[in-house]
Design a protein around this motif. Structure first.
Motif, short mmCIF file in Angstrom:
data_model
loop_
_atom_site.label_atom_id
_atom_site.label_comp_id
_atom_site.label_asym_id
_atom_site.label_seq_id
_atom_site.Cartn_x
_atom_site.Cartn_y
_atom_site.Cartn_z
N ARG A 43 0.84 -1.22 0.00
CA ARG A 43 0.00 0.00 0.00
C ARG A 43 0.87 1.26 0.00
O ARG A 43 0.54 2.26 -0.63
N LYS A 44 1.98 1.21 0.71
CA LYS A 44 2.83 2.41 0.84
C LYS A 44 3.98 2.38 -0.17
O LYS A 44 4.32 3.39 -0.77
N THR A 45 4.56 1.19 -0.38
CA THR A 45 5.77 1.12 -1.23
C THR A 45 5.43 0.86 -2.69
O THR A 45 6.26 1.08 -3.56
N PRO A 52 2.41 -16.04 1.96
CA PRO A 52 1.87 -17.41 2.07
C PRO A 52 0.73 -17.43 3.09
O PRO A 52 0.82 -16.78 4.14
N LEU A 76 -0.02 -6.75 7.97
CA LEU A 76 0.05 -5.57 7.08
C LEU A 76 -0.53 -5.87 5.71
O LEU A 76 -1.06 -4.96 5.05
N TYR A 123 -6.83 -21.85 13.54
CA TYR A 123 -7.50 -20.54 13.40
C TYR A 123 -8.43 -20.30 14.60
O TYR A 123 -8.56 -19.18 15.09
N1 F42 Z 1 -0.49 -15.57 8.11
C1 F42 Z 1 -1.84 -15.41 8.32
O1 F42 Z 1 -2.26 -14.34 8.76
N2 F42 Z 1 -2.72 -16.42 8.01
C2 F42 Z 1 -2.30 -17.62 7.53
O2 F42 Z 1 -3.12 -18.50 7.22
C3 F42 Z 1 -0.88 -17.82 7.32
C4 F42 Z 1 -0.34 -19.02 6.82
C5 F42 Z 1 1.04 -19.13 6.53
C6 F42 Z 1 1.58 -20.30 5.96
C7 F42 Z 1 2.94 -20.38 5.64
C8 F42 Z 1 3.78 -19.28 5.90
O3 F42 Z 1 5.08 -19.33 5.58
C9 F42 Z 1 3.26 -18.10 6.49
C10 F42 Z 1 1.90 -18.02 6.81
N3 F42 Z 1 1.35 -16.86 7.37
C11 F42 Z 1 0.00 -16.74 7.62
C12 F42 Z 1 2.21 -15.67 7.64
C13 F42 Z 1 1.99 -14.60 6.55
O4 F42 Z 1 2.62 -15.04 5.35
C14 F42 Z 1 2.55 -13.26 6.98
O5 F42 Z 1 3.93 -13.36 7.18
C15 F42 Z 1 1.90 -12.78 8.26
O6 F42 Z 1 0.49 -12.86 8.14
C16 F42 Z 1 2.27 -11.36 8.58
O7 F42 Z 1 1.92 -10.55 7.48
P1 F42 Z 1 2.52 -9.07 7.37
O8 F42 Z 1 2.08 -8.54 6.03
O9 F42 Z 1 2.18 -8.29 8.58
O10 F42 Z 1 4.09 -9.36 7.30
C17 F42 Z 1 5.06 -8.50 7.88
C18 F42 Z 1 6.03 -9.32 8.67
C19 F42 Z 1 5.77 -7.77 6.74
O11 F42 Z 1 5.93 -8.35 5.67
N4 F42 Z 1 6.19 -6.53 7.00
C20 F42 Z 1 6.91 -5.76 6.00
C21 F42 Z 1 7.99 -4.98 6.70
O12 F42 Z 1 8.91 -4.54 5.99
O13 F42 Z 1 7.88 -4.82 7.93
C22 F42 Z 1 5.98 -4.76 5.30
C23 F42 Z 1 4.86 -5.50 4.64
C24 F42 Z 1 4.00 -4.64 3.74
O14 F42 Z 1 3.19 -5.18 3.02
N5 F42 Z 1 4.13 -3.27 3.76
C25 F42 Z 1 3.28 -2.46 2.92
C26 F42 Z 1 4.05 -1.87 1.73
O15 F42 Z 1 3.68 -0.78 1.25
O16 F42 Z 1 4.97 -2.51 1.25
C27 F42 Z 1 2.65 -1.35 3.77
C28 F42 Z 1 1.63 -1.96 4.68
C29 F42 Z 1 0.99 -0.83 5.53
O17 F42 Z 1 -0.06 -0.32 5.09
O18 F42 Z 1 1.59 -0.47 6.55
#
Ligand code: F42
Length: 143
Positions: A43-45, A52, A76, A123
């Motif tokens: 959304r931001k980048t 996954p 996120l 879940y």
């Molecule tokens: N997560 C689930 O929630 N449900 C599941 O069923 C699930 C299954 C699963 C199976 C295998 C596996 O390897 C992982 C699994 N996960 C599951 C974990 C899932 O893949 C994610 O890692 C977890 O849900 C956390 O998601 P997240 O998007 O919060 O991840 C963080 C750690 C992340 O990636 N952070 C990044 C960072 O740099 O800190 C940023 C991510 C991002 O999308 N940033 C946005 C951007 O613009 O790029 C901005 C987002 C915003 O608006 O702030």
């Protein structure tokens, strides 16, 4: 072309690497249960993000559960999907262009939540662990 930014969570980034690198023939499970990869837009980048999730199928659609292990805040990727519902879903060797929508209708959510817990019982524990209502999306084929 936007750049791909891998998850900062090592084991997640590794699973994506193995899953995609093998064309969907390896790294396709977690605890022996099937996993899909949702490619979404930051959304931001504006970056390409690959998330996954457990595979929860409802016909040709997929139920995406924002459980994040029962954490108090949404993952996120939740905000990415709200900002841009266009995703790709990789299910093994198949990749589908799909659109996601968050499930707001209580009856529909109850039905899909039941399917999700059936597919991945933890879940239920995650939802008991937090007073955050774990969000549920459905990803549907765009054609
Ligand atoms: N997560 C689930 O929630 N449900 C599941 O069923 C699930 C299954 C699963 C199976 C295998 C596996 O390897 C992982 C699994 N996960 C599951 C974990 C899932 O893949 C994610 O890692 C977890 O849900 C956390 O998601 P997240 O998007 O919060 O991840 C963080 C750690 C992340 O990636 N952070 C990044 C960072 O740099 O800190 C940023 C991510 C991002 O999308 N940033 C946005 C951007 O613009 O790029 C901005 C987002 C915003 O608006 O702030």
């Amino acid at each position: 072309m936007s750049e791909y930014i891998a998850s900062p969570t090592g084991w997640v980034a590794e699973q994506v690497e193995l899953y995609e690198g093998s064309g969907g023939t390896e790294g396709t499970t977690l605890r022996g249960l099937p996993v899909i990869i949702v490619t979404n837009t930051g959304r931001k980048t504006g970056a390409i993000r690959k998330t996954p999730l457990m595979k929860v199928a409802d016909g040709t659609s997929y139920v995406l559960v924002g459980s994040r292990g029962g954490a108090p805040t949404h993952p996120l990727w939740y905000y990415n999907l709200k900002a841009d519902p266009n995703v790709e879903v990789r299910d093994g060797t198949e990749v589908y262009s799909m659109r996601v929508r968050e499930i707001e209708d209580p009856a529909e959510r109850q039905r899909l939540w039941g399917i999700a817990v059936e597919a991945f019982p933890p879940y239920r524990d995650y939802q008991e662990k937090t007073n955050r209502t774990i969000p549920v999306f459905i990803a549907e084929l765009t054609e």
